[in-house]
Structures are given as structure tokens and as C-alpha cells.
Write a protein that holds these residues in place. Sequence first.
Motif, short mmCIF file in Angstrom:
data_model
loop_
_atom_site.label_atom_id
_atom_site.label_comp_id
_atom_site.label_asym_id
_atom_site.label_seq_id
_atom_site.Cartn_x
_atom_site.Cartn_y
_atom_site.Cartn_z
N PRO A 43 63.40 -0.99 37.12
CA PRO A 43 63.06 0.55 36.78
C PRO A 43 63.72 1.18 35.68
O PRO A 43 64.67 0.75 35.40
N PHE A 47 62.65 9.36 37.77
CA PHE A 47 61.53 9.94 38.58
C PHE A 47 62.31 10.71 39.91
O PHE A 47 63.33 10.25 40.35
N TRP A 91 62.72 10.33 43.02
CA TRP A 91 62.77 9.83 44.20
C TRP A 91 63.77 10.43 45.29
O TRP A 91 64.70 10.85 44.83
N ALA A 121 67.37 0.92 40.59
CA ALA A 121 66.91 2.26 40.76
C ALA A 121 68.02 3.43 40.45
O ALA A 121 67.63 4.57 40.24
N ASN A 165 67.16 9.14 39.62
CA ASN A 165 66.91 7.74 40.09
C ASN A 165 65.79 7.27 39.03
O ASN A 165 65.25 8.07 38.19
N ARG A 166 65.51 5.84 38.89
CA ARG A 166 64.61 5.13 38.10
C ARG A 166 63.45 4.75 38.87
O ARG A 166 63.31 4.68 40.17
N CYS A 167 62.36 4.36 38.11
CA CYS A 167 61.04 4.22 38.77
C CYS A 167 60.33 3.07 38.27
O CYS A 167 60.66 3.04 36.61
N ALA A 213 57.17 1.89 37.15
CA ALA A 213 55.61 2.36 36.99
C ALA A 213 54.55 1.45 36.88
O ALA A 213 54.86 0.44 35.97
N ALA A 250 59.14 2.99 47.37
CA ALA A 250 59.98 3.19 45.93
C ALA A 250 61.09 2.25 45.76
O ALA A 250 61.54 1.55 46.69
N PRO A 251 61.41 1.81 44.48
CA PRO A 251 60.98 2.73 43.33
C PRO A 251 59.81 2.39 42.70
O PRO A 251 59.60 2.86 41.53
N LEU A 306 55.78 2.78 41.68
CA LEU A 306 54.62 3.64 41.76
C LEU A 306 53.51 3.10 41.28
O LEU A 306 53.40 2.93 40.04
#
Length: 519
Positions: A272, A276, A278, A428, A436-438, A440, A472-473, A475
Motif C-alpha cells: 500500500p 485512504f 479506511w 496499510a 492508512n494506506r491503500c 489501488a 481493504a487495503p 481498492l
Amino acid sequence: MEIKIKLGDAKIKISYEGLFKKLARGENLFEAMLPLFHLDHYYKFYENLPLYMVSYYKELGKVFEKYLDINKPGIGKIPDSPDVLPANGHDIYNYIARYGMGNFHPQAILRLDGRLDFDRLVKAVRLSVDAEPVLGCRFVEGNPPYWKRSENIDEVMFCSLEEVPDANTTVQRFLESPLDMDNDPKVKVKLIRSDECDIVGIKVNHACCDGTGIKEYVQLVSDIYSRLDGSGKAFVPIQSIRGRGDQDRLFKSLGIADPDSLWIPGSDILIPTWAFPWKQDTSSTTRIAACRISPDQVDAINSYVKSRGATINDMILAAYYRAMLKMGQPVYGVPMGINLTVDLRRYLPDNKTEALRNFSGSVNTWLSMVENESFDETLSRVVYMMNDIKRGYPGLQSAIGLERLEKISFKEALAYYQATTGIGKNRAKCPVYTGNRCIASLSNIGILSKELIKMGDVIVSDYYIIPPVVSAPGLLLVANTYNGIMRLAAGFFKDTVLSSDVEMLLNNIKNEMLEGCRQ
């Protein structure tokens, strides 16, 4: 026994002491070992990406490779029966996704300009299961795994009818309803009938097919329905043959005799990077968000990308990067990642697989964000990045990695992906930046059909595909176009993120593209 790893200037030792007892009890060494392996060195890769990141992946992969060398399981053979189909690495991965990675069933919605004959639709769907036998099977977690034809296939309800006053509400409920991976058939079709129109909803288990696969299935059902003209003539569809032919043709077309020798261990691990909003939750209730881009707007986008020597995919990706930057604390000058789905059919001579199946890979794209940069400037950098990626056979690494799943037991394949998913979830929570991290991801399925699809004399006036929901994480954003209308869609689990945040992201992507066209 110890494994010694060097990541940049950091040296790590992982000891096997005390773990062999767990192995003897049948516990998995991945799970026992990974808590000892701290990944706080991850953000160092920013200094000289991508070479350092490749090196990082290689070193991390050695841990897994070392384990497999120590405890490589024996692989048997699938039962010799006409009711059994082999499961390939793509099937195995997308089946394993049910264990904590997401709901993993793509869906399609078709709006028609007339009425369908429900009994005729039921027959068409049933015949489609004969044409593509995997849809009438259950996945067996054997060693190796395989598909087994359902014994009561003629008793399975593949197709249903619901008459309602409000079609839109029912469509949303259909999209957000779960597909029981154990008890439901691998494909479910619902005719939603209102005073206004007929709508067909389709769910397909992702272990059977990918985004292109569901496009092929929609065309298959439409063709069969059209052939059942009510004359009473029997129609028997041609049954597809599912085997290793597609993989063999792919590697042959690329001149690869030994795919395993090209594998970069750990290259399938996603980390991530994007901030984002989350929330920590374990909900299994899914929600779907979608955004519509009108034909006039799509025409403007097409004209713009042609004038810039870009593709629609480049355009969406550039807008995705810029929109994600607005979702949390901006990070500039640091490579940020978006994972891109690659249709591996592009490497086949006829661009088509022999049967309905998964045949997708992925590639990680990395782009540093620049403060106050125009859309045109971002797009130019995306075009340069994508042209460079295309020269290196994008998706090949993931194809090779999935090929390797066929060489280990189902238990070890499950453990591996649970371990790598755990790495992403642990990262994340970012130690460097707040929030938090995502992870993508983008899957651009493209134009769903160049011509309007017909079911008998009834025209499909609107049609779009909704992606599987990723936990999650992760998307996953899907883009597709039909009848001049482009749709962006994403799924998420209730209470892990606000619906308004996902809708904001989709609208930001749309607005970035439209504003970019006006520059």
C-alpha cells in the motif's frame, strides 16, 4: 537453521529454531515465520526505485523459496473422469481469494429495450453451462485441485425471475447480494422485470472467469437465446475444451521455453502507498459505487487522447493518480503505485482463449506526483511510463507466478497468498506518514461490444460490468464502455470506508478527465 537476508544496508536473520515442531503438527511454516520478518525497511525502496524494489522482492522471495525447498509437497494427479476438469493457476488464485481477499465475483447488468421470454432465457442459460462446462462444476481442494461436474446439474436453478415496481433498487440489491461460493452455482442469472423495462443481472464466480470472460459469457448467452427461436428445433451448443492449451500457446508465442527461469520471487506482493480513509472492520456486507460518463463526454475524451498520442487507458490511469492524491495527505516526489490488470489474451495469436476462463495478469505502475502539475503534464508522463512497460511484456511475471501454483499443493498455495495478503494489510498502517494506506488497482475492460447486443429481436440498450469487491487495503476500480457510455465502478465492504468517499473518488477521476480535455 537461519536464513540471512540483506535489504540495502539492513541485515536480517530469520531462525527456524522451534518451528519444526509446528511443521510436524501440520502447521504452515509461512505463518510461523512471517511474524519474525519485519518489513519496516519497505520505504527505503523510494531512494532508487525500481531496481531496489526488484532486489527487495528477490530477497523476500528467497524466504518463500527456501521454505519450498525444505518442504516441497508431492503433487498427485486429478481423477481420470469425463466429469473432471483441470484447475489452472489462475483458477486456484481466484478461488483462494474467497479466504479473506474479497468476494471475487464479477457481475454484469444488461438493460433491454423490450421483453424477454423467461422460459427461453432459462433454456439459454442452462445450455450455456453445457457449452462452458466449468460453470456447472464445483471446485475441489485436492492435491492438485480440480473442477468436478455437479451431479444434480439439471436441478440447479441457474436463472430466476423477479417482478418489481422499482428496477433500480432491485438491481442495486442484486449487485450487493453475495454469491455463496460453496452452495450457489458458478453462474447466476436474474431477470428483473418492472413496468419500465427488463433488466438481466449476471454473477459469475471469479474462479471461472475474468472480466473478458464475463464479456464472452454475455455474448454466449445472447447468441444461444437468439438461436432458440421457438421453432422447437433442438439446439446443442459446441462444448469448449479446457486444458493447458492457452498457457502453452502464450509462452510459445513469446518464445519462452522455461517460464520458471524468468520468475522474480516476490514480484506478486503488492504494497500500500496511497493515503485512504479506511476503517478497521470485518464486515462481509458489500456495497457498490458507480459513475456514468455520457457519450458526448466520452467523445471529448477520445478526441483529446488521440491528439496527445495516448490511449483511453492512459487517460483513466492519469486521472486515477491525480484523484487518489486528493483522498488523503498529499505525497510528492515519491513513487506511488497503481496495479494495472493485463489481459494475457493479447499475447495469443488469435487474442482468444479456447474456453471461458481467467487469463489475466497484472503489472505495477509507479509514478511520482508533482505539485501543481497540469493534467496534460501528468498524462505525458503516464504515456512515457506505459510505453516503457509495454516493451517488457506486461503481465508476464504474474502469468509465470500463477503457473507455479500448479506445482505446489492447494494448502501451500493458500498459505502463500494468505501470507502475502497479510504483508499488505500490515503495511496499510504506515510508520512514515499518518493515516492508512491503500493498494489501488485498475482493470480497464474496454469496449464491451462494438455493436449493440441483441437477444432475439430485443436490443441490449445499456450494459456494464461491476468488479469483484476486494478487501481493504485493496481498492479495485473497473472501467468499461458500451453504446458510447463509459462507467467507472468499485466495490467495498460496508463500514470499512464511507460510500461518499468511494463515490468522491470515482467522480474525481471523471472530473479529472473532463477538465483535462478542456486544457
